[in-house]
Design a protein around this motif. Structure first.
Motif, PDB file in Angstrom:
ATOM      1  N   VAL A 198      -2.831  -6.361   3.433  1.00 19.01           N
ATOM      2  CA  VAL A 198      -3.200  -4.772   3.967  1.00 19.01           C
ATOM      3  C   VAL A 198      -2.039  -3.910   3.370  1.00 19.01           C
ATOM      4  O   VAL A 198      -2.808  -2.873   2.717  1.00 19.01           O
ATOM      5  CB  VAL A 198      -2.816  -4.740   5.593  1.00 19.01           C
ATOM      6  CG1 VAL A 198      -2.779  -3.245   6.012  1.00 19.01           C
ATOM      7  CG2 VAL A 198      -3.836  -5.519   6.543  1.00 19.01           C
ATOM      8  N   GLU A 199      -0.949  -4.139   3.064  1.00 16.76           N
ATOM      9  CA  GLU A 199      -0.245  -3.223   2.225  1.00 16.76           C
ATOM     10  C   GLU A 199      -0.610  -3.282   0.755  1.00 16.76           C
ATOM     11  O   GLU A 199      -0.932  -2.123   0.084  1.00 16.76           O
ATOM     12  CB  GLU A 199       1.333  -3.798   2.165  1.00 16.76           C
ATOM     13  CG  GLU A 199       1.985  -3.726   3.581  1.00 16.76           C
ATOM     14  CD  GLU A 199       3.278  -4.546   3.421  1.00 16.76           C
ATOM     15  OE1 GLU A 199       3.582  -5.117   2.423  1.00 16.76           O
ATOM     16  OE2 GLU A 199       4.047  -4.434   4.404  1.00 16.76           O
ATOM     17  N   GLN A 200      -1.178  -4.410   0.314  1.00 15.11           N
ATOM     18  CA  GLN A 200      -1.634  -4.312  -1.238  1.00 15.11           C
ATOM     19  C   GLN A 200      -2.937  -3.516  -1.242  1.00 15.11           C
ATOM     20  O   GLN A 200      -3.212  -3.182  -2.310  1.00 15.11           O
ATOM     21  CB  GLN A 200      -1.696  -5.770  -1.916  1.00 15.11           C
ATOM     22  CG  GLN A 200      -2.193  -6.152  -2.941  1.00 15.11           C
ATOM     23  CD  GLN A 200      -1.123  -5.304  -3.974  1.00 15.11           C
ATOM     24  OE1 GLN A 200       0.107  -5.649  -3.946  1.00 15.11           O
ATOM     25  NE2 GLN A 200      -1.522  -4.721  -5.055  1.00 15.11           N
ATOM     26  N   MET A 201      -3.910  -3.850  -0.274  1.00 11.15           N
ATOM     27  CA  MET A 201      -5.382  -3.245  -0.220  1.00 11.15           C
ATOM     28  C   MET A 201      -4.946  -1.493  -0.280  1.00 11.15           C
ATOM     29  O   MET A 201      -5.757  -1.025  -0.713  1.00 11.15           O
ATOM     30  CB  MET A 201      -6.000  -3.653   0.865  1.00 11.15           C
ATOM     31  CG  MET A 201      -6.593  -5.137   0.608  1.00 11.15           C
ATOM     32  SD  MET A 201      -7.797  -5.549   1.875  1.00 11.15           S
ATOM     33  CE  MET A 201      -6.699  -5.774   3.256  1.00 11.15           C
ATOM     34  N   ARG A 202      -3.879  -1.119   0.531  1.00  8.24           N
ATOM     35  CA  ARG A 202      -3.664   0.092   0.642  1.00  8.24           C
ATOM     36  C   ARG A 202      -3.178   0.753  -0.609  1.00  8.24           C
ATOM     37  O   ARG A 202      -3.606   1.581  -1.053  1.00  8.24           O
ATOM     38  CB  ARG A 202      -2.601   0.494   1.792  1.00  8.24           C
ATOM     39  CG  ARG A 202      -2.483   2.055   1.957  1.00  8.24           C
ATOM     40  CD  ARG A 202      -1.369   2.355   3.027  1.00  8.24           C
ATOM     41  NE  ARG A 202      -0.083   1.837   2.666  1.00  8.24           N
ATOM     42  CZ  ARG A 202       0.835   0.979   3.180  1.00  8.24           C
ATOM     43  NH1 ARG A 202       0.064   0.128   3.838  1.00  8.24           N
ATOM     44  NH2 ARG A 202       1.914   0.411   2.642  1.00  8.24           N
ATOM     45  N   VAL A 203      -2.224   0.153  -1.296  1.00  8.85           N
ATOM     46  CA  VAL A 203      -1.982   0.445  -2.688  1.00  8.85           C
ATOM     47  C   VAL A 203      -3.060   0.333  -3.524  1.00  8.85           C
ATOM     48  O   VAL A 203      -3.382   1.573  -4.391  1.00  8.85           O
ATOM     49  CB  VAL A 203      -0.749  -0.371  -3.112  1.00  8.85           C
ATOM     50  CG1 VAL A 203      -0.331  -0.095  -4.546  1.00  8.85           C
ATOM     51  CG2 VAL A 203       0.474  -0.147  -2.141  1.00  8.85           C
ATOM     52  N   PHE A 205      -6.219   0.731  -3.253  1.00 12.20           N
ATOM     53  CA  PHE A 205      -7.090   1.628  -2.810  1.00 12.20           C
ATOM     54  C   PHE A 205      -6.791   2.955  -3.312  1.00 12.20           C
ATOM     55  O   PHE A 205      -7.589   3.835  -3.851  1.00 12.20           O
ATOM     56  CB  PHE A 205      -7.532   1.573  -1.350  1.00 12.20           C
ATOM     57  CG  PHE A 205      -8.453   2.753  -1.005  1.00 12.20           C
ATOM     58  CD1 PHE A 205      -9.982   2.445  -0.955  1.00 12.20           C
ATOM     59  CD2 PHE A 205      -8.148   3.981  -0.507  1.00 12.20           C
ATOM     60  CE1 PHE A 205     -10.758   3.295  -0.453  1.00 12.20           C
ATOM     61  CE2 PHE A 205      -9.096   4.967   0.011  1.00 12.20           C
ATOM     62  CZ  PHE A 205     -10.300   4.371   0.009  1.00 12.20           C
ATOM     63  N   ILE A 206      -5.550   3.449  -3.006  1.00 10.92           N
ATOM     64  CA  ILE A 206      -5.114   4.698  -3.448  1.00 10.92           C
ATOM     65  C   ILE A 206      -5.288   4.977  -4.856  1.00 10.92           C
ATOM     66  O   ILE A 206      -5.740   5.918  -5.543  1.00 10.92           O
ATOM     67  CB  ILE A 206      -3.706   4.920  -2.969  1.00 10.92           C
ATOM     68  CG1 ILE A 206      -3.610   4.953  -1.540  1.00 10.92           C
ATOM     69  CG2 ILE A 206      -3.273   6.294  -3.543  1.00 10.92           C
ATOM     70  CD1 ILE A 206      -2.338   4.948  -1.083  1.00 10.92           C
ATOM     71  N   SER A 263     -12.143  -5.095   0.403  1.00  6.99           N
ATOM     72  CA  SER A 263     -10.867  -5.093   1.398  1.00  6.99           C
ATOM     73  C   SER A 263     -11.211  -5.884   2.558  1.00  6.99           C
ATOM     74  O   SER A 263     -10.196  -6.722   2.938  1.00  6.99           O
ATOM     75  CB  SER A 263     -10.718  -3.802   1.833  1.00  6.99           C
ATOM     76  OG  SER A 263     -10.292  -2.730   0.848  1.00  6.99           O
TER      77      SER A 263
END
Length: 432
Positions: A198-203, A205-206, A263
């Motif tokens: 989840v953390e990696q996907m957030r980074v 994605f941004i 994701s």
């Protein structure tokens, strides 16, 4: 057993029986005297009762099942299990993966979660046979030496990326006595993979979304300003600009959809699908769905397969997405060859699906990077075709989740072949 021991055992047994017989005779004589005195019962009955009572008293506990049953029935407490019996049972009941080790690091007990996480773990083996992380092994040695708990986070790259936390708790005699030497060590594992993904996907994605969305957003802003200003009364410019704005809006929509799909796939990458899926049915569905696009571009799509079914373990919707992306890419970038061939072959315990086009092919330096997010061989042509740069990245992650392999072969001027190798359902059943 030595001869002297055997003789001694015989003498002891004989002496015990003689003493018992003497006791029985004494009790019987007393019973006879009482019976004769009061005249209450027959002398023979008194003798029999006295003999039974005396023999029951002489039997050891293990030869008196009736007495033992009566003791259980009466509610007498059973002896509590010893600590060396309680600890393995406790470890096996834990919901998270856990191992019980002795002070030297030998596995004393492993629960079902640990066996699923560490396939090579065996009771009686050193823990280093199953856990090959130097930081964890060093922490185990330190915890056994000083009796202090440790917590280690580490990552594994094979067979897939996974993040774990190891909790190491020394156990002393009595479980709570301070200052006693370490008797055992509890090694527990917590899977941090979903949290890290989840953390990696957030980074990601941004970073990716901000890069890819900047161009269409800039175009939309520019056209809106133009329509509000100089082209306010220009009908031809308005129609042309609105068409371009619609294309840019659809491009952003496709990009967001692909990012969300990627994701979701990455979030579940460590969970292998277990449903049984027929690849012939999946490919037939894809060919029917993309047939109109092929006819529109003048491309023939052929499909060659063995007798159905060809079953694999997987998620039907995700497998449809894989082959839709591969066939659609072949139509967009290899359709100039006029035909696309889809084939399924059985190779040993595997099923292999190949999608081949006869287009211009791909230069060798580009092939290793094709599955990277947003990587394009020809950025302008890809955007003209409506590509988001995420199609092959989605294919790679779905295939990895199915524990399969993606192959890419291309010769410039002779077309490209994309193959997906998956284990057949029958082969998976045999492994289980």
């Amino acid at each position: 057993m030595a001869l002297g021991d055997s003789t001694r055992l015989t003498e002891d047994t004989l002496r015990e029986r003689l003493m018992g017989a003497r006791w029985i005779l004494s009790a019987a004589a007393a019973g006879l005297a009482v019976a004769s005195w009061f005249g209450a019962i027959e002398p023979s009955a008194a003798f029999l009762i006295a003999a039974l009572v005396a023999s029951a008293a002489l039997l050891p506990a293990r030869r008196r099942p009736v007495a033992a049953a009566l003791a259980r029935f009466s509610g007498e407490p059973r002896p509590a299990p010893r600590q060396e019996e309680r600890l393995p049972a406790l470890v096996r009941a834990l919901p998270d993966p856990a191992l019980l080790l002795d002070a030297r690091g030998t596995v004393l007990a492993a629960n079902a979660g640990a066996v699923g996480l560490l396939a090579s773990v065996r009771v009686g083996d050193p823990v280093s046979f199953a856990v090959r992380v130097p930081e964890v092994l060093e922490a185990l040695r330190a915890a056994a030496a000083d009796g202090r708990p440790r917590r280690i986070e580490f990552a594994e790259r094979v067979p897939i990326d996974r993040w774990l936390r190891a909790d190491i708790v020394p156990i002393r005699p009595g479980l709570v006595r301070e200052g006693a030497p370490t008797e055992a060590v509890l090694l527990g594992f917590v899977d941090l993979t979903p949290q890290r993904r989840v953390e990696q996907m957030r980074v990601d994605f941004i970073a990716n979304a901000s890069h890819e969305l900047r161009t269409p957003l800039a175009s939309l802003s520019g056209f809106i300003e133009t329509l509000q200003g100089p082209a306010r009364n220009d009908a031809n410019a308005r129609e042309r600009f609105l068409k371009i704005m619609g294309e840019q809006a659809r491009r952003m929509s496709r990009l967001i959809d692909d990012l969300l799909s990627l994701s979701r796939i990455e979030l579940n990458a460590h969970l292998r699908p277990e449903a049984e899926v027929d690849l012939v049915s999946v490919i037939s569905h894809v060919r029917d769905a993309l047939g109109p696009l092929g006819r529109e571009r003048g491309v023939e799509i052929s499909f060659d397969h063995p007798a159905p079914p060809v079953n694999v373990r997987g998620d039907r919707d995700e497998l449809i997405r894989v082959f839709e992306n591969l066939v659609e890419n072949a139509l967009k970038y290899g359709g100039s060859g006029g035909r696309i061939e889809i084939g399924i072959a059985r190779e040993g315990a595997d099923a292999v699906v190949a999608v081949r086009d006869y287009g211009p092919g791909i230069a060798p330096e580009h092939v290793p990077r094709l599955t990277e997010r947003f990587y394009r061989v020809d950025t302008a042509h890809s955007r003209e075709q409506g590509g988001t740069g995420l199609g092959l990245a989605i294919v790679k992650h779905i295939v990895a989740r199915h524990r399969g392999r993606l192959g890419i072969e291309s010769v410039p001027g002779a077309g490209s072949t994309f193959s997906v190798r998956l284990a057949s359902a029958a082969a998976d059943d045999k492994k289980k």
